[in-house]
Design an enzyme around this catalytic site. Structure first.
Site, PDB file in Angstrom:
ATOM      1  N   GLY A 126       0.632  -4.964   0.940  1.00 18.87           N
ATOM      2  CA  GLY A 126      -0.555  -4.989   0.073  1.00 18.87           C
ATOM      3  C   GLY A 126      -0.295  -5.633  -1.288  1.00 18.87           C
ATOM      4  N   ALA A 150       0.868  -1.171   0.000  1.00 15.24           N
ATOM      5  CA  ALA A 150       0.000   0.000   0.000  1.00 15.24           C
ATOM      6  C   ALA A 150       0.905   1.222   0.000  1.00 15.24           C
ATOM      7  CB  ALA A 150      -0.876  -0.019   1.248  1.00 15.24           C
ATOM      8  N   GLU A 180       4.647  -5.217   7.343  1.00 12.64           N
ATOM      9  CA  GLU A 180       3.875  -4.179   8.033  1.00 12.64           C
ATOM     10  C   GLU A 180       4.306  -3.933   9.476  1.00 12.64           C
ATOM     11  OE1 GLU A 180       2.570  -6.312   5.887  1.00 12.64           O
ATOM     12  OE2 GLU A 180       0.934  -5.410   4.741  1.00 12.64           O
TER      13      GLU A 180
HETATM   14  C1  HXC Z   1       5.035   4.313  -1.159  1.00  9.12           C
HETATM   15  C2  HXC Z   1       6.940   3.365  -2.005  1.00  9.12           C
HETATM   16  C3  HXC Z   1       6.602   2.121  -1.453  1.00  9.12           C
HETATM   17  C4  HXC Z   1       5.374   2.029  -0.741  1.00  9.12           C
HETATM   18  C5  HXC Z   1       8.482   1.909  -2.462  1.00  9.12           C
HETATM   19  N1  HXC Z   1       8.121   3.195  -2.615  1.00  9.12           N
HETATM   20  N2  HXC Z   1       7.572   1.242  -1.754  1.00  9.12           N
HETATM   21  N3  HXC Z   1       6.174   4.457  -1.846  1.00  9.12           N
HETATM   22  N4  HXC Z   1       4.639   3.160  -0.613  1.00  9.12           N
HETATM   23  N5  HXC Z   1       4.934   0.891  -0.210  1.00  9.12           N
HETATM   24  C6  HXC Z   1       8.841   4.246  -3.345  1.00  9.12           C
HETATM   25  C7  HXC Z   1      10.026   4.779  -2.546  1.00  9.12           C
HETATM   26  O1  HXC Z   1       9.607   5.725  -1.581  1.00  9.12           O
HETATM   27  C8  HXC Z   1      10.827   5.400  -3.659  1.00  9.12           C
HETATM   28  O2  HXC Z   1      10.249   6.616  -4.072  1.00  9.12           O
HETATM   29  C9  HXC Z   1      10.630   4.417  -4.821  1.00  9.12           C
HETATM   30  O3  HXC Z   1       9.418   3.734  -4.530  1.00  9.12           O
HETATM   31  C10 HXC Z   1      11.752   3.419  -4.960  1.00  9.12           C
HETATM   32  O4  HXC Z   1      11.908   2.747  -3.715  1.00  9.12           O
HETATM   33  P1  HXC Z   1      13.290   2.619  -2.931  1.00  9.12           P
HETATM   34  O5  HXC Z   1      12.965   2.394  -1.497  1.00  9.12           O
HETATM   35  O6  HXC Z   1      14.202   3.764  -3.269  1.00  9.12           O
HETATM   36  O7  HXC Z   1      13.904   1.295  -3.588  1.00  9.12           O
HETATM   37  P2  HXC Z   1      14.889   0.263  -2.915  1.00  9.12           P
HETATM   38  O8  HXC Z   1      15.922   0.965  -2.077  1.00  9.12           O
HETATM   39  O9  HXC Z   1      15.388  -0.612  -4.032  1.00  9.12           O
HETATM   40  O10 HXC Z   1      14.002  -0.611  -1.931  1.00  9.12           O
HETATM   41  C11 HXC Z   1      12.955  -1.392  -2.426  1.00  9.12           C
HETATM   42  C12 HXC Z   1      12.036  -1.823  -1.256  1.00  9.12           C
HETATM   43  C13 HXC Z   1      11.616  -0.567  -0.449  1.00  9.12           C
HETATM   44  C14 HXC Z   1      12.789  -2.806  -0.361  1.00  9.12           C
HETATM   45  C15 HXC Z   1      10.825  -2.543  -1.878  1.00  9.12           C
HETATM   46  O11 HXC Z   1      11.095   0.391  -1.372  1.00  9.12           O
HETATM   47  C16 HXC Z   1      10.581  -0.824   0.592  1.00  9.12           C
HETATM   48  O12 HXC Z   1      10.894  -1.370   1.659  1.00  9.12           O
HETATM   49  N6  HXC Z   1       9.344  -0.393   0.353  1.00  9.12           N
HETATM   50  C17 HXC Z   1       8.271  -0.463   1.310  1.00  9.12           C
HETATM   51  C18 HXC Z   1       7.771  -1.879   1.432  1.00  9.12           C
HETATM   52  C19 HXC Z   1       6.669  -1.992   2.488  1.00  9.12           C
HETATM   53  O13 HXC Z   1       6.915  -1.705   3.681  1.00  9.12           O
HETATM   54  N7  HXC Z   1       5.460  -2.394   2.073  1.00  9.12           N
HETATM   55  C20 HXC Z   1       4.340  -2.528   2.965  1.00  9.12           C
HETATM   56  C21 HXC Z   1       3.547  -1.261   2.985  1.00  9.12           C
HETATM   57  S1  HXC Z   1       2.276  -1.275   4.178  1.00  9.12           S
HETATM   58  P3  HXC Z   1      10.877   8.064  -3.756  1.00  9.12           P
HETATM   59  O14 HXC Z   1       9.981   9.001  -4.496  1.00  9.12           O
HETATM   60  O15 HXC Z   1      10.794   8.195  -2.274  1.00  9.12           O
HETATM   61  O16 HXC Z   1      12.269   7.981  -4.280  1.00  9.12           O
HETATM   62  C22 HXC Z   1       1.034  -2.115   3.435  1.00  9.12           C
HETATM   63  C23 HXC Z   1      -0.235  -2.190   4.244  1.00  9.12           C
HETATM   64  C24 HXC Z   1      -1.368  -2.867   3.480  1.00  9.12           C
HETATM   65  O17 HXC Z   1       1.122  -2.590   2.346  1.00  9.12           O
HETATM   66  C25 HXC Z   1      -2.682  -2.683   4.203  1.00  9.12           C
HETATM   67  C26 HXC Z   1      -3.291  -1.344   4.095  1.00  9.12           C
HETATM   68  C27 HXC Z   1      -4.660  -1.242   4.668  1.00  9.12           C
END
Ligand code: HXC
Length: 259
Positions: A112, A66, A135
């Site tokens: 998500g 998400a 999460e």
């Molecule tokens: C918003 C995201 C994102 C996310 C990545 N990006 N994941 N933006 N929400 N979930 C964005 C980053 O901010 C960045 O943009 C760009 O994508 C590239 O990501 P990087 O982090 O620079 O890439 P990298 O270093 O290669 O790392 C990849 C990654 C990391 C390991 C996948 O991006 C990451 O940990 N992402 C979050 C994963 C996560 O925690 N997902 C769960 C979300 S909570 P900018 O513009 O900043 O450069 C969820 C809840 C669901 O899903 C239920 C809801 C009700």
């Protein structure tokens, strides 16, 4: 047809929907969820479509979760509302569709994103895919069905480990766990999903819808899956597709369910 956050391509009876926010690793913001809902709803109502393939654009991610930037300042009521809304219009919606959805996991499927793949009926992954529910590292829990569907797919022990460690597994581990059905190279991923779709398309669309409802029933509170199977089994007998399927068998020919 192309909309802002997704790309929709129709090829025969297969609709491929690509989540297209590669700069944000295809993170699911509200707008994208709404567009996915619209695309899937029209696919579900379109008799010409028999299978949907869901994938992410770019080489890096299926969906990285998400959109964290969107909910970072939410109050508890807003968090609950987001979760309930997503369940209803996307995740539960996909699971209950009349036609199979195949998730082609082409990279990171996190939070998500993994929940989206798990709501789909079939999962295939490229060998560079990484999957997890991170999460708890953000101070929340999976909110788009992950606590339930991961447990159903891999069992309680492995689900707890993935959720509590916030760790990721690779495609081969996911295959071993039963979280994905097949692993292939990134180049072959869509072709593999299409090959599975082609096999599905040979069969009765009505019966496939009935099978989805019967399988899902076992996982719904207050429903007896065996009773649902009996009901759906009986209902199949009243359909022209049943007549075609059984007649084709007797006549020693292939059944033709689609024009
Ligand atoms: C918003 C995201 C994102 C996310 C990545 N990006 N994941 N933006 N929400 N979930 C964005 C980053 O901010 C960045 O943009 C760009 O994508 C590239 O990501 P990087 O982090 O620079 O890439 P990298 O270093 O290669 O790392 C990849 C990654 C990391 C390991 C996948 O991006 C990451 O940990 N992402 C979050 C994963 C996560 O925690 N997902 C769960 C979300 S909570 P900018 O513009 O900043 O450069 C969820 C809840 C669901 O899903 C239920 C809801 C009700």
């Amino acid at each position: 047809m192309s909309e802002s956050n997704i790309i929709i391509q129709e090829n025969g009876h297969v609709l491929t929907v690509t989540i297209n926010r590669p700069n944000q690793l295809n993170a699911l913001n509200r707008e994208t969820i709404l567009e996915l809902h619209e695309a899937l709803k029209s696919a579900n109502q379109d008799e010409n479509i028999g299978v949907v393939i869901l994938t992410g654009s770019g080489e890096k991610a299926f969906v990285a979760g998400a959109d964290i930037k969107e909910f970072a300042n939410f109050k508890p009521s807003e968090g609950q509302e987001l979760s309930a809304w997503g369940h209803e219009i996307l995740f539960n919606y996909i699971e209950a569709m009349d036609k199979p959805v195949i998730a082609a996991i082409n990279g990171f499927a996190l939070g998500g994103g993994l929940e989206l793949a798990m709501a789909s009926h079939i999962r295939v992954a490229s060998d560079n895919a990484r999957m997890g529910l991170p999460e708890v590292s953000l101070g929340v829990i999976p909110g788009y069905g992950g606590t339930q569907r991961l447990t159903q797919l891999v069992g309680k022990g492995k689900a707890f480990e993935m959720i509590a460690t916030a760790g990721m597994i690779n495609a081969d581990e996911a295959l071993q766990w039963g979280l994905v059905n097949h692993v292939t190279t990134p180049e072959e991923l869509i072709a593999l999903a299409e090959k599975i779709a082609a096999k599905i398309l040979k069969n009765s669309p009505n019966a496939i819808g009935a099978a989805i409802r019967a399988v899902n029933a076992n996982f719904k509170d207050g429903l007896n899956g065996y009773d649902k199977e009996i009901e759906e089994f009986g209902r199949c007998f009243g359909t022209p597709e049943f007549v075609e399927g059984t007649t084709a068998f007797m006549e020693k020919r292939k059944a033709e369910f689609r024009k």
